[in-house]
Design a protein around this motif. Structure first.
Motif, PDB file in Angstrom:
ATOM      1  N   ASP A   6     -45.494  30.807 -79.626  1.00 47.58           N
ATOM      2  CA  ASP A   6     -46.653  31.355 -80.329  1.00 47.58           C
ATOM      3  C   ASP A   6     -47.548  32.103 -79.335  1.00 47.58           C
ATOM      4  N   ASP A   8     -51.482  33.253 -80.044  1.00 47.51           N
ATOM      5  CA  ASP A   8     -52.886  32.826 -80.102  1.00 47.51           C
ATOM      6  C   ASP A   8     -52.986  31.302 -80.074  1.00 47.51           C
ATOM      7  N   GLY A   9     -53.747  30.806 -79.124  1.00 43.12           N
ATOM      8  CA  GLY A   9     -53.913  29.360 -78.993  1.00 43.12           C
ATOM      9  C   GLY A   9     -52.823  28.720 -78.162  1.00 43.12           C
ATOM     10  N   THR A  10     -51.830  29.506 -77.760  1.00 45.58           N
ATOM     11  CA  THR A  10     -50.707  28.971 -76.984  1.00 45.58           C
ATOM     12  C   THR A  10     -50.597  29.680 -75.626  1.00 45.58           C
ATOM     13  N   HIS A  14     -57.629  31.081 -78.669  1.00 41.62           N
ATOM     14  CA  HIS A  14     -57.858  31.729 -79.965  1.00 41.62           C
ATOM     15  C   HIS A  14     -59.028  32.695 -79.883  1.00 41.62           C
ATOM     16  N   ASP A  92     -46.016  25.858 -79.678  1.00 44.27           N
ATOM     17  CA  ASP A  92     -47.052  26.343 -80.590  1.00 44.27           C
ATOM     18  C   ASP A  92     -48.235  25.381 -80.552  1.00 44.27           C
ATOM     19  N   ASP A  93     -49.440  25.940 -80.562  1.00 40.46           N
ATOM     20  CA  ASP A  93     -50.608  25.064 -80.548  1.00 40.46           C
ATOM     21  C   ASP A  93     -50.771  24.302 -81.853  1.00 40.46           C
TER      22      ASP A  93
HETATM   23 MG   LIG Z   1     -51.409  29.614 -82.617  1.00 40.64          MG
END
Ligand SMILES: [Mg+2]
Length: 153
Positions: A6, A8-10, A14, A92-93
């Motif tokens: 992933d 975003d966030g990973t 974010h 993934d987050d």
């Molecule tokens: Mg994410």
């Protein structure tokens, strides 16, 4: 292994649709995984269009070239069904328990394992290192089960 990652966030924090701040060791870890030559990395993100291009370019500038983006194969038609990726592992987050430390992710990928048992063993190893390990769901679950005397896997 084929590994879906992933964005975003990973890889970055974010801040969609912007590119967030880098998450420590994400790029470095992905580069090591990529350089091993043993794994295919697939970028798996909700980003589309220019936002997707920005994410791909961000990773490319940092030295990460994905095997495919939002699909199983580089030449796969986007409308191919089923949509689910045929990968061995997702980073993934939104994982159950959240995103583990990237050092733990690297060790899991390198060991070729992703079972909860392996994960707990790696977490225990991390606890003996001087570097603090973020207590996510799995750590807290393991500690809770340890207190009850039950095996934590
Ligand atoms: Mg994410």
């Amino acid at each position: 292994m084929t590994i879906a990652v992933d964005f975003d966030g990973t890889i970055v924090e974010h801040d969609y649709p912007y590119i967030g701040k880098p998450i420590p060791f994400a790029i470095e870890t992905l580069k090591k995984i990529q350089e091993s030559g043993e794994h295919k990395l697939i970028l798996w993100t909700v980003r589309e269009g220019e936002y997707l291009e920005e994410a791909v370019n961000y990773c490319r500038e940092k030295g990460i070239e994905f095997y495919a983006v939002n699909k199983n194969e580089p030449d796969e038609e986007l409308f191919t069904r089923p949509r689910k990726l045929a990968v061995d592992l997702f980073i993934d987050d939104r994982n159950l328990g959240g995103l583990p430390d990237w050092g733990i992710i690297y060790n899991l990928v390198r060991s070729g394992g992703c079972s909860l048992f392996d994960f707990n063993e790696l977490l225990k190893q991390g606890e003996t290192n001087s570097r603090p390990v973020k207590k996510n769901f799995f750590i807290r679950l393991g500690e809770a089960l340890d207190k009850t005397g039950k095996k934590s896997y």
